[in-house]
Scaffold this motif. Structure first.
Motif, mmCIF file in Angstrom:
data_model
loop_
_atom_site.group_PDB
_atom_site.id
_atom_site.type_symbol
_atom_site.label_atom_id
_atom_site.label_comp_id
_atom_site.label_asym_id
_atom_site.label_seq_id
_atom_site.Cartn_x
_atom_site.Cartn_y
_atom_site.Cartn_z
ATOM 1 N N GLY A 76 -0.987 -4.076 -3.423
ATOM 2 C CA GLY A 76 0.428 -4.433 -3.318
ATOM 3 C C GLY A 76 1.051 -3.903 -2.047
ATOM 4 N N THR A 77 2.350 -4.036 -1.929
ATOM 5 C CA THR A 77 3.052 -3.632 -0.718
ATOM 6 C C THR A 77 3.021 -2.114 -0.562
ATOM 7 O OG1 THR A 77 5.122 -3.557 -1.943
ATOM 8 C CG2 THR A 77 4.597 -5.594 -0.788
ATOM 9 N N ARG A 78 3.226 -1.674 0.664
ATOM 10 C CA ARG A 78 3.252 -0.239 0.934
ATOM 11 C C ARG A 78 4.495 0.395 0.325
ATOM 12 N NH1 ARG A 78 0.801 1.266 6.757
ATOM 13 N NH2 ARG A 78 -0.991 -0.106 6.730
ATOM 14 N N ARG A 79 4.388 1.682 0.036
ATOM 15 C CA ARG A 79 5.501 2.409 -0.556
ATOM 16 C C ARG A 79 6.218 3.194 0.530
ATOM 17 N NH1 ARG A 79 0.868 2.982 -3.441
ATOM 18 N NH2 ARG A 79 0.809 1.839 -5.403
ATOM 19 N N ARG A 80 7.520 3.081 0.558
ATOM 20 C CA ARG A 80 8.302 3.769 1.577
ATOM 21 C C ARG A 80 8.567 5.208 1.150
ATOM 22 N NH1 ARG A 80 13.607 0.636 2.553
ATOM 23 N NH2 ARG A 80 13.877 2.385 3.979
ATOM 24 N N ILE A 191 5.866 16.955 8.501
ATOM 25 C CA ILE A 191 4.929 15.958 7.970
ATOM 26 C C ILE A 191 3.706 15.901 8.879
ATOM 27 C CG2 ILE A 191 4.572 13.516 7.445
ATOM 28 C CD1 ILE A 191 7.489 13.308 6.745
ATOM 29 N N SER A 192 2.533 15.960 8.271
ATOM 30 C CA SER A 192 1.286 15.909 9.023
ATOM 31 C C SER A 192 0.306 14.986 8.313
ATOM 32 C CB SER A 192 0.689 17.314 9.160
ATOM 33 O OG SER A 192 0.519 17.909 7.888
ATOM 34 N N ALA A 193 -0.744 14.601 9.030
ATOM 35 C CA ALA A 193 -1.796 13.761 8.466
ATOM 36 C C ALA A 193 -3.080 14.574 8.402
ATOM 37 C CB ALA A 193 -1.997 12.509 9.315
ATOM 38 N N ARG A 194 -3.844 14.387 7.338
ATOM 39 C CA ARG A 194 -5.111 15.110 7.166
ATOM 40 C C ARG A 194 -5.977 14.383 6.146
ATOM 41 N NH1 ARG A 194 -4.708 17.417 2.205
ATOM 42 N NH2 ARG A 194 -2.739 18.356 1.501
ATOM 43 N N GLN A 195 -7.183 14.873 5.958
ATOM 44 C CA GLN A 195 -8.047 14.350 4.905
ATOM 45 C C GLN A 195 -7.658 14.990 3.572
ATOM 46 O OE1 GLN A 195 -9.211 11.824 7.068
ATOM 47 N NE2 GLN A 195 -10.779 11.892 5.483
ATOM 48 N N VAL A 212 -4.353 11.235 4.223
ATOM 49 C CA VAL A 212 -3.125 11.392 3.455
ATOM 50 C C VAL A 212 -2.029 11.919 4.370
ATOM 51 C CG1 VAL A 212 -4.249 11.767 1.235
ATOM 52 C CG2 VAL A 212 -3.793 13.733 2.726
ATOM 53 N N LEU A 213 -0.779 11.663 3.979
ATOM 54 C CA LEU A 213 0.361 12.280 4.628
ATOM 55 C C LEU A 213 0.789 13.468 3.786
ATOM 56 C CD1 LEU A 213 2.543 9.204 5.678
ATOM 57 C CD2 LEU A 213 1.054 10.598 7.119
ATOM 58 N N HIS A 214 1.083 14.568 4.449
ATOM 59 C CA HIS A 214 1.422 15.805 3.731
ATOM 60 C C HIS A 214 2.759 16.330 4.239
ATOM 61 C CE1 HIS A 214 0.801 19.538 1.568
ATOM 62 N NE2 HIS A 214 1.096 20.199 2.669
ATOM 63 N N LEU A 215 3.641 16.627 3.292
ATOM 64 C CA LEU A 215 4.969 17.153 3.617
ATOM 65 C C LEU A 215 5.073 18.614 3.208
ATOM 66 C CD1 LEU A 215 8.100 16.795 4.256
ATOM 67 C CD2 LEU A 215 8.330 16.382 1.816
ATOM 68 N N PRO A 235 -0.955 9.062 -0.310
ATOM 69 C CA PRO A 235 -2.030 8.314 0.354
ATOM 70 C C PRO A 235 -1.492 7.652 1.612
ATOM 71 C CG PRO A 235 -1.295 7.184 -1.636
ATOM 72 C CD PRO A 235 -0.610 8.512 -1.629
ATOM 73 N N GLY A 236 -2.012 8.052 2.764
ATOM 74 C CA GLY A 236 -1.448 7.626 4.045
ATOM 75 C C GLY A 236 -1.376 6.132 4.274
ATOM 76 N N PRO A 237 -2.482 5.375 4.116
ATOM 77 C CA PRO A 237 -2.437 3.950 4.435
ATOM 78 C C PRO A 237 -1.494 3.143 3.551
ATOM 79 C CG PRO A 237 -4.690 4.737 4.359
ATOM 80 C CD PRO A 237 -3.836 5.816 3.784
ATOM 81 N N MET A 238 -1.178 3.664 2.365
ATOM 82 C CA MET A 238 -0.314 2.926 1.450
ATOM 83 C C MET A 238 1.137 3.373 1.546
ATOM 84 S SD MET A 238 -3.553 3.073 0.401
ATOM 85 C CE MET A 238 -3.871 4.356 -0.812
ATOM 86 N N THR A 239 1.441 4.236 2.518
ATOM 87 C CA THR A 239 2.761 4.840 2.591
ATOM 88 C C THR A 239 3.338 4.683 3.986
ATOM 89 O OG1 THR A 239 1.917 6.524 1.052
ATOM 90 C CG2 THR A 239 4.037 6.959 2.083
ATOM 91 N N THR A 240 4.624 4.369 4.054
ATOM 92 C CA THR A 240 5.303 4.303 5.339
ATOM 93 C C THR A 240 6.516 5.219 5.313
ATOM 94 O OG1 THR A 240 6.683 2.420 4.661
ATOM 95 C CG2 THR A 240 4.603 1.918 5.759
#
Length: 263
Positions: A76-80, A191-195, A212-215, A235-240
């Motif tokens: 489905g669509t990405r989650r904001r 906010i950072s990106a990591r595995q 994943v995106l981490h706050l 989950p990074g790719p599904m999140t904007t």
């Protein structure tokens, strides 16, 4: 659909580009199953391993989802990311009805644990200092979209409702303000990106190689002392991440120095 064997781009990336385009123009709708890997291999005239690499790539990007024993589907669509963290306080520092209608938060654990390094740093204490943590997940109708935790000093929270394994009928920060007699006045978000960790990947139902995106959200009182340190992982790719803000109008040029004008 076909690939160009003489192109510099790898075949699986050529196929991925064509599948993205077909999904974008609506040939396959969210939730619709794609042809099987053997069928797509025959369609493109490539080996099944090449199509599998394509599917793996598009899963990491958040475009496809594979259900074991069923097939590959369009996600489905990405989650904001409009829930955290500014949104957690609501427009009037109250219950955010719009968010509650779209997300369901479930408390998964309350207890005392050793603070991880980023939390210890935010509080200005040694790594491994015992702190109170309230853990939760956030779900939509079809998936878990967030793994989170809120940390408090044991000396602040001991003996309060924050230690009880029960949800509150209001936002956590309001409960904390009342029982700690301290008001949230400012906050910082990093906010950072990591595995993902293995546990995060299992809860979010993503592959271990999906970023994943981490706050890290640090909330302060009026003396700039941290009240709460919150973590959230998506989950990074599904999140904007989308933020809207006003741009100030240009300031008028200052009047020239009259003395220079006369010189």
């Amino acid at each position: 659909m076909s690939i160009n064997p003489g192109a510099a781009e790898f075949p699986h990336r050529q196929i991925a580009a064509q599948l993205r385009e077909r999904i974008r123009r609506g040939d396959w709708q969210p939730g619709e199953r794609l042809p099987s890997i053997p069928a797509m291999a025959e369609m493109f005239g490539v080996a099944k391993q090449t199509v599998q690499r394509t599917v793996d790539q598009l899963r990491v990007e958040g475009i496809l989802i594979t259900k074991p024993g069923s097939g590959t589907y369009v996600r489905g669509t990405r989650r904001r990311l409009n829930r955290l963290s500014r949104g957690r306080y609501g427009v009037h520092r109250g219950y955010h009805a719009d968010l509650a209608a779209r997300y369901r938060q479930q408390l998964t654990g309350v207890g005392r644990e050793a603070a991880p390094p980023e939390v210890a740093d935010a509080f200005g204490v040694r790594d491994g200092t015992e702190m109170l943590v309230r853990r939760h997940v956030v779900r939509t109708d079809d998936a878990t979209v967030e793994v989170g935790a809120s940390w408090f000093r044991v000396t602040d929270a001991s003996g309060t409702s924050l230690e009880r394994h029960e949800p509150f009928g209001r936002p956590l920060y309001q409960e904390a303000e009342e029982v700690l007699s301290r008001r949230y006045t400012s906050a910082t978000d990093t906010i950072s990106a990591r595995q993902p960790s293995r546990e995060e990947a299992e809860i979010l139902q993503i592959r271990p190689d999906t970023p994943v995106l981490h706050l890290l959200h640090v909330a302060f009182d009026e003396t700039r002392k941290p009240i709460e340190v919150a973590q959230a992982t998506w989950p990074g790719p599904m999140t904007t991440l989308t933020e809207e803000y006003r741009i100030p109008a240009p300031a008028p040029d200052p009047d020239p120095d009259p003395g220079l004008a006369l010189a």
